[in-house]
Scaffold this motif. Structure first.
Motif, PDB file in Angstrom:
ATOM      1  N   THR A 102      13.711  25.416 -36.598  1.00 53.03           N
ATOM      2  CA  THR A 102      14.622  26.150 -37.470  1.00 53.03           C
ATOM      3  C   THR A 102      15.161  25.184 -38.512  1.00 53.03           C
ATOM      4  O   THR A 102      15.757  24.152 -38.162  1.00 53.03           O
ATOM      5  CB  THR A 102      15.797  26.747 -36.677  1.00 53.03           C
TER       6      THR A 102
ATOM      7  N   ASP B  40      13.728  24.120 -30.963  1.00 45.99           N
ATOM      8  CA  ASP B  40      14.003  24.873 -29.744  1.00 45.99           C
ATOM      9  C   ASP B  40      13.102  24.302 -28.660  1.00 45.99           C
ATOM     10  O   ASP B  40      11.887  24.519 -28.662  1.00 45.99           O
ATOM     11  CB  ASP B  40      13.706  26.363 -29.974  1.00 45.99           C
TER      12      ASP B  40
ATOM     13  N   ARG C  72       9.877  25.990 -31.293  1.00 43.47           N
ATOM     14  CA  ARG C  72      10.001  26.534 -32.638  1.00 43.47           C
ATOM     15  C   ARG C  72      10.999  25.694 -33.435  1.00 43.47           C
ATOM     16  O   ARG C  72      11.997  25.207 -32.897  1.00 43.47           O
ATOM     17  CB  ARG C  72      10.489  27.978 -32.594  1.00 43.47           C
TER      18      ARG C  72
ATOM     19  N   ALA D 149      11.035  27.051 -26.607  1.00 45.19           N
ATOM     20  CA  ALA D 149       9.963  27.816 -27.234  1.00 45.19           C
ATOM     21  C   ALA D 149       9.078  26.987 -28.155  1.00 45.19           C
ATOM     22  O   ALA D 149       8.010  27.448 -28.563  1.00 45.19           O
ATOM     23  CB  ALA D 149      10.558  28.990 -28.021  1.00 45.19           C
TER      24      ALA D 149
ATOM     25  N   THR E 238       2.649  26.037 -31.205  1.00 45.45           N
ATOM     26  CA  THR E 238       3.731  27.010 -31.063  1.00 45.45           C
ATOM     27  C   THR E 238       4.445  27.286 -32.376  1.00 45.45           C
ATOM     28  O   THR E 238       5.176  28.276 -32.476  1.00 45.45           O
ATOM     29  CB  THR E 238       4.776  26.517 -30.037  1.00 45.45           C
ATOM     30  N   ASP E 239       4.268  26.416 -33.376  1.00 52.05           N
ATOM     31  CA  ASP E 239       4.920  26.662 -34.667  1.00 52.05           C
ATOM     32  C   ASP E 239       4.196  25.915 -35.772  1.00 52.05           C
ATOM     33  O   ASP E 239       3.544  24.886 -35.533  1.00 52.05           O
ATOM     34  CB  ASP E 239       6.392  26.235 -34.640  1.00 52.05           C
TER      35      ASP E 239
ATOM     36  N   TRP F  27       6.910  17.989 -26.331  1.00 53.44           N
ATOM     37  CA  TRP F  27       6.455  18.550 -27.594  1.00 53.44           C
ATOM     38  C   TRP F  27       5.878  17.457 -28.491  1.00 53.44           C
ATOM     39  O   TRP F  27       6.465  16.380 -28.624  1.00 53.44           O
ATOM     40  CB  TRP F  27       7.612  19.256 -28.323  1.00 53.44           C
TER      41      TRP F  27
ATOM     42  N   TYR G 189      15.412  19.870 -39.282  1.00 53.10           N
ATOM     43  CA  TYR G 189      15.154  21.035 -38.437  1.00 53.10           C
ATOM     44  C   TYR G 189      15.843  20.867 -37.088  1.00 53.10           C
ATOM     45  O   TYR G 189      16.107  19.742 -36.645  1.00 53.10           O
ATOM     46  CB  TYR G 189      13.654  21.193 -38.169  1.00 53.10           C
TER      47      TYR G 189
END
Length: 403
Positions: free
Chosen positions: A240, A233, A238, A236, A186-187, A159, A230
């Motif tokens: 949070t 994930d 993402r 995925a 992706t985010d 990522w 954060y």
């Protein structure tokens, strides 16, 4: 970066990216449009103190970022080498077609180089590192925001994380494990709270990095005087949000770096000209800032830029753009305390970014306004810095990345 400007204005009244004085020493480099040139042979520096272990290769790769949209800037990502025994930089060439590559990062594998495209429609570009040393562009993806100024690769290598300064957001892109190329975003998370600090017009995400434990991602926002934590994930891609740490109003946090113990981090505050020791809770990812400390540059602001810590955790260095100096700190109490030792003239104008060589024998400073990169030998015992020969000339260097 809140001090320089892209022609946009922050609430501080100074431009985001074009705080550039007359760039000296570009000469034939600018005329030829190569974006990267070496000086005539500088006087050889004294050989750095030898350390036990196998002798490193005599030369290693080095990359330079610049602003391609500035009339005095370069034409893409510069590449060359540095001498591991003298620190001397030698030009290689330029990878064109990469717009405003103002910050660079390497994949953990060392096979891919990434650059932000710091423009209104921001992007991130992936480049494969070929055996001949020349990066080859793999492609560019949108960050979904404006003015991306920082990026980093998650330790797992899957990522890419980036920070959009002008729009105050952070983005995630997947990395192809085989080629290093980037997939679609992706985010995208925008920092909407807390409200902007004094004199700011909104959030300004300045940095995004992964904590040493690999469990948490931290984003530094200059406009909101906040560091966000954060969880990523890793299936995925993402983010949070878990928590945020508020700095004192008007601090303008810019750059964070961790002590190797992982329990403390050091934050350079651009607007109020301070550094802060922060305690880091590995389990929750929560950052707790301590009291602001002096940069050793006197009254007023010196636009502190980037802070680094040695691998052994004994010394820290801060680049001061307005003061044109590097501050040296002793790290004490297991990382919980910084003690100011001295400031050293950087030998250039507006040191935007600093970086260690992998073995930390050398510290490189990218001097944006003087068009130069200064190289310092680092004394492993005392942390003292010694200039290694004459500066290397390059058009508007804003990021230097030795490999």
């Amino acid at each position: 970066m809140g001090a320089e400007g892209t022609g946009q204005q922050t609430g501080t009244g100074t431009g985001r990216r074009r705080f550039l004085g007359t760039v000296a020493g570009l000469g034939a480099a600018a005329a030829a449009g190569t974006g990267l040139r070496s000086l005539e042979d500088p006087p050889p520096a004294e050989t750095a103190a030898r350390r036990p272990g196998p002798r490193p290769p005599r030369t290693r790769p080095l990359f330079l970022g610049t602003y391609t949209s500035d009339g005095r800037g370069g034409t893409g990502v510069g590449y060359g080498t540095y001498d591991t025994l003298t620190g001397r930089i030698t030009a290689g060439g330029v990878v064109t077609g990469v717009a405003d590559p103002s910050y660079l990062a390497l994949a953990p594998s060392g096979r891919t180089l990434y650059a932000v495209n710091e423009r209104e429609e921001g992007g991130v570009t992936a480049m494969a590192l070929r055996p001949d040393g020349r990066p080859a562009v793999l492609g560019t993806r949108s960050t979904g925001g404006a003015g991306p100024c920082h990026l980093s690769v998650h330790p797992g290598g899957r990522w890419l994380l980036s920070a959009n300064y002008l729009s105050g957001s952070v983005a995630v892109h997947p990395v192809d494990p085989a080629t290093g190329a980037l997939g679609e975003r992706t985010d995208l998370v925008t920092h909407t709270d807390p409200p902007p600090g004094p004199g700011q017009d909104g959030p300004h995400a300045h940095q995004i990095l992964t904590a040493p434990d690999g469990r948490h991602v931290l984003a530094v926002d200059l406009g909101n005087d906040t560091v966000y934590t954060y969880r990523l994930d890793t299936s995925a891609g993402r983010l949070t949000r878990l928590s945020h740490a508020a700095l004192r109003p008007g601090a303008g946090p810019r750059h964070l770096t961790f002590h190797p113990s992982g329990g403390f981090a050091y934050l350079a505050n651009e607007v109020d000209n301070t550094v802060v020791v922060c305690r880091y809770d590995r389990r929750s990812g929560r950052l707790t800032p301590g009291a602001p400390q002096s940069t050793g540059t006197g009254p007023g602001t010196s636009f502190p830029a980037q802070i680094l810590v040695t691998r052994g955790g004994r010394f820290a260095y801060l680049a001061n753009r307005g003061h044109n100096s590097l501050t040296r700190y002793a790290v004490e109490a297991g990382g919980a305390r910084l003690r100011l030792l001295d400031t050293v003239p950087v030998g250039g104008d507006f040191p935007r970014q600093i970086a260690f060589s992998p073995d930390q024998r050398w510290l490189f400073a990218a001097n944006q306004k003087s068009g130069s990169v200064t190289v310092f030998a680092v004394d492993a015992r005392t942390g003292a810095l010694r200039r290694a020969g004459a500066p290397f000339t390059a058009p508007v260097p804003v990021c230097v990345l030795p490999r």
